[in-house]
Design a protein around this motif. Structure first.
Motif, mmCIF file in Angstrom:
data_model
loop_
_atom_site.group_PDB
_atom_site.id
_atom_site.type_symbol
_atom_site.label_atom_id
_atom_site.label_comp_id
_atom_site.label_asym_id
_atom_site.label_seq_id
_atom_site.Cartn_x
_atom_site.Cartn_y
_atom_site.Cartn_z
ATOM 1 N N ASP A 58 42.854 -30.086 41.530
ATOM 2 C CA ASP A 58 41.527 -30.036 41.359
ATOM 3 C C ASP A 58 40.663 -30.889 40.455
ATOM 4 O O ASP A 58 39.577 -30.477 40.464
ATOM 5 C CB ASP A 58 41.484 -28.234 40.930
ATOM 6 N N PHE A 59 41.453 -31.753 40.072
ATOM 7 C CA PHE A 59 40.835 -32.712 39.199
ATOM 8 C C PHE A 59 39.779 -33.513 40.044
ATOM 9 O O PHE A 59 38.820 -33.963 39.748
ATOM 10 C CB PHE A 59 41.481 -33.653 38.355
ATOM 11 N N ALA A 79 32.932 -30.388 39.359
ATOM 12 C CA ALA A 79 32.948 -29.207 38.542
ATOM 13 C C ALA A 79 32.331 -27.971 39.119
ATOM 14 O O ALA A 79 32.661 -26.797 38.679
ATOM 15 C CB ALA A 79 32.767 -29.506 37.208
ATOM 16 N N LEU A 114 34.587 -25.320 40.669
ATOM 17 C CA LEU A 114 35.950 -24.587 39.919
ATOM 18 C C LEU A 114 35.424 -23.327 39.360
ATOM 19 O O LEU A 114 34.220 -23.000 39.024
ATOM 20 C CB LEU A 114 36.052 -25.732 38.751
ATOM 21 N N ASN A 116 40.405 -20.880 35.571
ATOM 22 C CA ASN A 116 41.187 -21.656 34.665
ATOM 23 C C ASN A 116 41.115 -21.353 33.249
ATOM 24 O O ASN A 116 42.180 -21.779 32.624
ATOM 25 C CB ASN A 116 40.065 -23.286 34.633
ATOM 26 N N GLN A 154 40.507 -28.369 32.777
ATOM 27 C CA GLN A 154 39.273 -27.937 33.868
ATOM 28 C C GLN A 154 38.336 -26.842 33.145
ATOM 29 O O GLN A 154 37.084 -26.834 33.655
ATOM 30 C CB GLN A 154 40.229 -27.067 35.046
ATOM 31 N N ARG A 193 35.887 -28.863 31.691
ATOM 32 C CA ARG A 193 35.108 -29.731 32.619
ATOM 33 C C ARG A 193 33.755 -28.669 33.280
ATOM 34 O O ARG A 193 32.647 -29.038 33.548
ATOM 35 C CB ARG A 193 35.592 -30.235 33.745
#
Length: 180
Positions: free
Chosen positions: A80-81, A85, A88, A93, A131, A134
């Motif tokens: 998921d990097f 953002a 997400l 997370n 995450q 982010r």
């Protein structure tokens, strides 16, 4: 003469030789302590593979396979990097971060101490924290707020949703089962 009940009464009526053979069966254990493990017996040096195979956290135990499966969570989080953002989930997370942190600590408390599982959980914490940061930074940049303010606003949204569910659980279930 009083009547005796239970194993002691039965054992007292048997000859000594029979007591030992019958009681030996009743005292058998289904587990093996580390001292009784053949890998821990002194003798000629064993290969690294034999030591791993007979280890209390080796491939014959769940202590080996659970971390292997948990690597899937770490790899999915790392994949998921590449996602933006805004796509997400903050709550997901944050849950990964908390899970990684809590279980990393417990890996050093439980017996046998499992460093392989601790490493997986630590990396799960790192991925989740990255995450989560982010997402919070993205939300803050959209509203020109600080990261702390963005975290508070996200938490308020979650509290509001939970309060609605507590007030009317049937409506919450209905909204999930029959979305409009």
């Amino acid at each position: 003469m009083s009547a005796r009940f239970g194993i002691r009464a039965f054992r007292a009526q048997m000859p000594a030789r029979q007591v030992n053979t019958n009681m030996r069966f009743a005292q058998r254990r289904t587990y093996q302590s580390a001292a009784e493990n053949p890998a821990n017996v002194e003798g000629p040096p064993k290969s690294k593979f034999a030591q791993l195979w007979n280890s209390p956290v080796g491939p014959k135990t769940v202590h080996f396979w659970a971390p292997i499966m948990k690597w899937g969570l770490v790899l999915a989080g790392a994949a998921d990097f590449a996602r933006p953002a805004d796509q997400l989930s903050l709550s997901q997370n944050a849950a990964l971060t908390a899970t990684g942190l809590i279980w990393t600590r417990w890996c050093f408390i439980i017996k046998p101490r499992n460093l392989f599982l601790a490493s997986v959980n630590f990396l799960l914490f790192c991925v989740g924290a990255t995450q989560t940061t982010r997402v919070l930074l993205y939300n803050a940049s959209q509203k020109n707020d600080s990261t702390i303010d963005a975290a508070k606003k996200e938490a308020e949204k979650d509290v509001g949703a939970i309060e609605k569910i507590v007030e009317d659980p049937k409506a919450a279930v209905k909204s999930v089962t029959n979305p409009k």
